[in-house]
Design an enzyme around this catalytic site. Structure first.
Site, short mmCIF file in Angstrom:
data_model
loop_
_atom_site.label_atom_id
_atom_site.label_comp_id
_atom_site.label_asym_id
_atom_site.label_seq_id
_atom_site.Cartn_x
_atom_site.Cartn_y
_atom_site.Cartn_z
N LYS A 200 4.33 5.83 -11.08
CA LYS A 200 2.97 5.39 -11.41
C LYS A 200 2.14 6.56 -11.93
O LYS A 200 1.92 7.54 -11.22
CB LYS A 200 2.31 4.77 -10.16
N ALA B 262 -12.50 5.58 -2.79
CA ALA B 262 -11.83 6.80 -2.33
C ALA B 262 -11.38 6.52 -0.91
O ALA B 262 -12.05 6.88 0.05
CB ALA B 262 -12.77 7.99 -2.37
N LYS C 297 0.85 -1.19 0.00
CA LYS C 297 0.00 0.00 0.00
C LYS C 297 0.89 1.25 0.00
O LYS C 297 1.96 1.24 0.60
CB LYS C 297 -0.86 -0.04 1.27
N THR D 94 -6.12 4.61 -10.76
CA THR D 94 -7.55 4.64 -11.05
C THR D 94 -7.94 5.93 -11.78
O THR D 94 -7.21 6.92 -11.74
CB THR D 94 -8.36 4.54 -9.74
N CYS E 61 -1.27 12.27 -6.44
CA CYS E 61 -1.70 12.93 -5.21
C CYS E 61 -1.45 14.43 -5.38
O CYS E 61 -0.56 14.84 -6.13
CB CYS E 61 -0.94 12.38 -4.01
N ASN F 111 3.97 6.91 -6.38
CA ASN F 111 2.58 7.20 -6.70
C ASN F 111 2.41 8.72 -6.76
O ASN F 111 2.34 9.39 -5.73
CB ASN F 111 1.69 6.57 -5.62
N GLY G 202 -5.21 -5.82 -9.56
CA GLY G 202 -5.70 -5.25 -8.31
C GLY G 202 -7.11 -5.69 -7.98
O GLY G 202 -7.33 -6.61 -7.18
N GLY H 59 -8.48 7.51 0.37
CA GLY H 59 -7.77 8.68 0.93
C GLY H 59 -6.39 8.33 1.46
O GLY H 59 -5.89 9.01 2.36
N GLY I 254 -10.84 -1.96 -12.20
CA GLY I 254 -11.50 -3.18 -12.66
C GLY I 254 -11.93 -3.09 -14.11
O GLY I 254 -11.43 -2.23 -14.86
#
Ligand code: FMN
Length: 326
Positions: free
Chosen positions: A168, A70, A45, A196, A132, A129, A268, A72, A220
């Site tokens: 990412k 979401a 994570k 996503t 953000c 990641n 995922g 967060g 997905g």
């Protein structure tokens, strides 16, 4: 069984399947479970320099075509995460499975700090990641939204650690190829595409958004065509390896991702929905499909979508009713 092993950013994996970030937290037992179930690598994570509580419930919904979430980025902060990563690495290294740490921050300095802290656990790779908000940008824009900001975060991580890094990317950008080129020029060793895609679901009875955060990220099956397009564009733009992620739940989905140029394939939502048995099912299906068609390696499949069709062949798709070429 054909040879499914691959190499990404100097790390050899027994197969191309990678547990995507955020699906099973950073709990060492769960990461070990995915590793024992057949993943070639597992991603933890995302953690941030300090702890984060995340959003209020409801944070995720299965709406029939995948998930809208979401969360967060709830996490205990990089220091505590590094301890869990070290324990996860102790458990999965003997299995020959690679560990990928994942970091995020809202400042460039925060990326460097998180990278330096998680490096103590010696993960094989660090995923950056950048989906953000960038505090310095002031209006909630993601680092991933701007080639310059994405490159700055990449450079900060590269200065802070010697562990190879994968950046990412977000699909929610005007030109993902430009962002890919910027992070590659800034020293990224690879790219994960994609995170996503922002979306929303509303309850018709109450008229209210379903998630407490109002909007969330689509993952997905609904994300798959977007992810394939993004990976295709990224692979056409840069030469560094890509983990193609988004909507993969079958062996054929995984082979499609490799056809658009991916070196490895993230999984995922399919794990969240179907459990870790999905890794063996995808690998079996990939092997069976390749044997039936005479492919001995993934190298023969990688990038097929980039090869132009033979001259004179307009399309192998059935004609669209009522449509005539101009
Ligand atoms: C519940 C949930 C939590 C996620 N948490 C993270 C995260 O912490 N960091 C991250 O980079 N991506 C996170 N993602 C995105 C996934 O890693 C992946 O990029 C995305 O879901 C697309 O792949 P999929 O369609 O196979 O799920 C999360 C996705 C889901 C569904």
């Amino acid at each position: 069984m054909p040879d499914l092993s691959i190499e990404i950013a100097g790390v050899r994996l027994a197969n191309p399947l990678v547990l995507a970030s955020g699906i099973w937290g950073t709990t060492p037992e769960l990461l070990e479970r995915a590793a024992r179930a057949g993943a070639g690598a597992v991603t933890a994570k995302t953690c941030t320099p300090g702890p984060r509580r995340g959003h209020r419930n409801p944070t995720a919904l299965d709406w029939g075509h995948g998930l809208l979430n979401a969360m967060g980025l709830p996490n205990p902060g990089a220091e505590e995460e590094a301890g869990m990563l070290a324990e996860a690495r102790r458990r999965i290294s003997p299995l020959g499975v690679a560990l990928i740490a994942s970091i995020a921050a809202d400042t460039v300095e925060g990326f460097a700090e998180a990278a330096s802290i998680v490096s103590r656990a010696r993960p094989e790779l660090i995923e950056v990641n950048i989906s953000c908000p960038n505090v310095a940008a002031g209006h909630g824009e993601m680092f991933a939204a701007s080639p310059d900001a994405a490159a700055e975060a990449t450079r900060a991580v590269k200065r802070a650690t010697s562990i190879p890094c994968l950046v990412k990317l977000s699909p929610q950008v005007a030109d993902i190829a430009a962002v890919a080129r910027a992070v590659a020029a800034a020293g990224a060793d690879g790219i994960t595409a994609v995170n996503t895609l922002p979306g929303m679901l509303v309850d018709a009875e109450t008229g209210l958004p379903i998630l407490a955060n109002r909007t969330g990220g689509i993952s997905g099956p609904a994300l798959k065509p977007v992810a394939l397009r993004c990976v295709y564009e990224v692979c056409a733009a840069v030469g560094i390896p890509v983990i193609g992620t988004g909507g993969v739940g079958t062996g054929v989905d995984a082979l499609e991702m490799i056809s658009v140029g991916a070196t490895a394939v993230g999984v995922g939502t399919a794990v969240a929905a179907g459990g870790e048995g999905i890794f063996a099912r995808i690998l079996d299906e990939m092997g069976g499909w390749m044997i039936a068609r005479g492919f001995g390696s993934l190298a023969a499949i990688r990038g097929r979508a980039h090869r132009a069709p033979p001259v004179g062949r307009e399309s192998n798709l059935p004609p669209v009713p009522g449509w005539r070429p101009a």
